[in-house]
Design a protein around this motif. Structure first.
Motif, mmCIF file in Angstrom:
data_model
loop_
_atom_site.group_PDB
_atom_site.id
_atom_site.type_symbol
_atom_site.label_atom_id
_atom_site.label_comp_id
_atom_site.label_asym_id
_atom_site.label_seq_id
_atom_site.Cartn_x
_atom_site.Cartn_y
_atom_site.Cartn_z
ATOM 1 N N ALA A 225 3.863 32.044 21.239
ATOM 2 C CA ALA A 225 3.786 32.779 23.524
ATOM 3 C C ALA A 225 3.575 30.682 23.914
ATOM 4 O O ALA A 225 4.060 30.039 24.893
ATOM 5 C CB ALA A 225 3.368 33.745 23.417
ATOM 6 N N ALA A 226 2.347 30.317 23.251
ATOM 7 C CA ALA A 226 1.907 29.591 23.548
ATOM 8 C C ALA A 226 2.720 28.013 24.250
ATOM 9 O O ALA A 226 2.894 26.984 24.824
ATOM 10 C CB ALA A 226 0.592 29.003 22.902
ATOM 11 N N ALA A 227 3.867 27.933 22.831
ATOM 12 C CA ALA A 227 4.562 27.148 22.662
ATOM 13 C C ALA A 227 5.914 27.077 23.609
ATOM 14 O O ALA A 227 5.989 26.067 24.131
ATOM 15 C CB ALA A 227 5.450 27.119 20.382
ATOM 16 N N VAL A 228 6.162 28.367 23.882
ATOM 17 C CA VAL A 228 7.618 28.076 24.713
ATOM 18 C C VAL A 228 6.720 28.677 25.779
ATOM 19 O O VAL A 228 7.477 27.352 26.892
ATOM 20 C CB VAL A 228 8.029 30.020 24.605
ATOM 21 C CG1 VAL A 228 8.785 30.165 25.529
ATOM 22 C CG2 VAL A 228 8.806 29.875 22.992
ATOM 23 N N VAL A 229 6.067 29.303 26.628
ATOM 24 C CA VAL A 229 5.248 29.201 27.683
ATOM 25 C C VAL A 229 5.356 26.926 27.958
ATOM 26 O O VAL A 229 5.297 26.872 28.714
ATOM 27 C CB VAL A 229 4.133 29.979 28.704
ATOM 28 C CG1 VAL A 229 4.770 30.873 27.991
ATOM 29 C CG2 VAL A 229 3.285 29.130 27.568
ATOM 30 N N THR A 230 4.296 26.700 27.434
ATOM 31 C CA THR A 230 4.131 24.812 27.792
ATOM 32 C C THR A 230 5.666 24.604 27.300
ATOM 33 O O THR A 230 6.031 23.792 28.558
ATOM 34 C CB THR A 230 3.427 24.181 26.392
ATOM 35 O OG1 THR A 230 3.621 24.699 25.234
ATOM 36 C CG2 THR A 230 2.221 25.429 26.801
ATOM 37 N N GLY A 231 6.536 25.020 27.067
ATOM 38 C CA GLY A 231 7.584 24.112 26.666
ATOM 39 C C GLY A 231 8.704 24.320 27.964
ATOM 40 O O GLY A 231 9.678 23.308 28.785
ATOM 41 N N ILE A 232 8.553 25.920 28.282
ATOM 42 C CA ILE A 232 8.973 26.491 29.820
ATOM 43 C C ILE A 232 8.556 25.282 30.698
ATOM 44 O O ILE A 232 8.969 24.706 31.957
ATOM 45 C CB ILE A 232 8.989 27.918 30.442
ATOM 46 C CG1 ILE A 232 10.081 28.068 28.947
ATOM 47 C CG2 ILE A 232 9.679 28.090 31.450
ATOM 48 C CD1 ILE A 232 9.492 29.964 29.416
ATOM 49 N N ALA A 233 6.629 25.252 31.217
ATOM 50 C CA ALA A 233 6.457 24.203 32.628
ATOM 51 C C ALA A 233 6.284 23.491 32.006
ATOM 52 O O ALA A 233 6.554 22.525 33.065
ATOM 53 C CB ALA A 233 5.230 24.465 31.607
ATOM 54 N N ALA A 234 7.396 22.853 30.524
ATOM 55 C CA ALA A 234 7.728 21.165 30.923
ATOM 56 C C ALA A 234 8.930 20.302 32.004
ATOM 57 O O ALA A 234 9.658 20.179 31.815
ATOM 58 C CB ALA A 234 7.313 20.630 30.023
ATOM 59 N N GLY A 235 9.202 22.153 32.237
ATOM 60 C CA GLY A 235 10.879 21.936 32.071
ATOM 61 C C GLY A 235 12.121 22.274 30.891
ATOM 62 O O GLY A 235 13.304 21.900 31.095
ATOM 63 N N ASP A 236 11.132 22.380 29.758
ATOM 64 C CA ASP A 236 12.001 22.189 28.531
ATOM 65 C C ASP A 236 13.100 23.505 27.663
ATOM 66 O O ASP A 236 14.129 22.666 27.234
ATOM 67 C CB ASP A 236 11.831 21.126 27.132
ATOM 68 C CG ASP A 236 11.224 19.845 27.968
ATOM 69 O OD1 ASP A 236 9.663 19.326 27.582
ATOM 70 O OD2 ASP A 236 11.504 19.314 28.828
ATOM 71 N N LEU A 237 12.518 24.179 28.236
ATOM 72 C CA LEU A 237 13.259 25.602 27.522
ATOM 73 C C LEU A 237 12.996 26.024 28.779
ATOM 74 O O LEU A 237 12.871 26.467 30.246
ATOM 75 C CB LEU A 237 11.748 26.240 26.601
ATOM 76 C CG LEU A 237 11.227 25.472 25.360
ATOM 77 C CD1 LEU A 237 10.568 26.087 24.686
ATOM 78 C CD2 LEU A 237 12.722 25.251 24.772
ATOM 79 N N ASP A 238 14.677 27.414 28.762
ATOM 80 C CA ASP A 238 14.699 28.452 29.217
ATOM 81 C C ASP A 238 13.709 29.901 28.884
ATOM 82 O O ASP A 238 12.656 29.789 28.383
ATOM 83 C CB ASP A 238 15.961 28.811 28.870
ATOM 84 C CG ASP A 238 17.536 27.935 29.949
ATOM 85 O OD1 ASP A 238 17.406 27.307 29.048
ATOM 86 O OD2 ASP A 238 17.053 27.070 30.483
#
Ligand code: API
Length: 281
Positions: A225-238
């Motif tokens: 979850a940490a990897a995904v939410v930080t990636g989403i916050a950075a605009g790199d993940l859906d």
């Protein structure tokens, strides 16, 4: 102490589950370390303790102890095992349960006999909530004295602290070098779980996690979850992301900043047992 237990795992992140709903189980750090020891005890990454609820709206309380005896406020893979355990132990017939965890509550759901969803809570990015000392809130942070090198990472709490480092290839990530050095860095007064995340596509990442109090595990649900939410916050993940971990694949869904991060995946029971030894080895 003859202690009945159930051995479970979520994607290879393995647990000793103890039922403290009928009588309290008090484990000090030494006893927890003994239970978790893969030679002198049972062996596991974490111990999960099922307790009576502490609040009116909860069905159970959920306590987590790492292999080194330290307590954590969150364990995502363990939460999937928790809901499978209480249903199969006959402690509830609900498919959706609420559990009290150290800093709040969580909703766990059995989607079918083998798939479980965990609403981990709303990710907290403020350094004070992680906790992370010495920084204003930012998308990334840098420390220059981690295993003799500079490390750039994102940071978030899912009820437990996570640092996430972007890597080009998880297979060559310096997990054993950087993991323990960042886990115990003074900037993290409660230590930290360290994720090494390779972005494959906007809906797919590969991840390895050096866990606080356990070392590298085959999977870490809150780490996913940490990897995904930080990636989403950075605009790199859906909003829906497949996370490939060494132990298998989990899915994370996070639809908006004020929504909980949802972890979906399997949970397996492996065996039942009785711990009879208390020698610390
Ligand atoms: N090592 C973690 C607890 C277990 C988390 C992990 N096993 C998961 O599935 O989330 C910590 O000290 O915060």
């Amino acid at each position: 102490m003859a202690l009945a237990f159930t051995k479970m795992h979520g994607l290879g992140n393995d647990f000793v589950v103890l039922d403290a709903t009928r009588a309290p189980i008090a484990l000090d750090e030494a006893s927890a370390r003994h239970i978790a020891d893969r030679r002198f005890g049972i062996g596991c990454d974490q111990i999960l303790i099922v307790e009576p609820p502490r609040s009116a709206e909860a069905d159970f309380a959920y306590r987590i102890l790492n292999a080194d005896g330290s307590e954590s406020g969150q364990c995502g893979n363990g939460a999937r095992c928790f809901v499978r355990y209480v249903r199969e132990a006959g402690l509830t017939d609900k498919r959706r349960i609420v559990v009290d965890i150290r800093d709040g509550q969580m909703t766990l759901e059995a989607l079918d006999d083998d798939t479980f969803a965990v609403a981990l809570g709303v990710p907290q990015f403020a350094p004070a909530r992680i906790p992370l000392l010495g920084f204003e809130q930012a998308a990334t942070y840098r420390l220059d004295d981690v295993a003799g090198q500079s490390v750039t990472f994102s940071a978030v709490s899912l009820g437990n602290p996570h640092a996430v480092i972007r890597v080009p290839d998880v297979a060559t990530a310096e997990v054993e070098g950087i993991g323990p050095a960042l886990e115990r860095h003074p900037a993290f007064p409660e230590r930290v779980n360290v994720g090494f995340c390779e972005i494959v596509a906007r809906d797919h990442v590969r991840l390895r996690v050096f866990e606080r109090g356990a070392g590298e595990t085959l999977a870490c649900g809150s780490g996913a979850a940490a990897a995904v939410v930080t990636g989403i916050a950075a605009g790199d993940l859906d909003a829906d992301v497949r996370v490939d971990l060494p132990g298998g694949t989990a899915r994370i869904h996070w639809e908006s900043a004020d929504a909980p991060a949802v972890l979906i995946g399997p949970a397996e029971r492996v065996f039942e047992g009785k711990l009879v030894s208390s020698d610390q080895g």
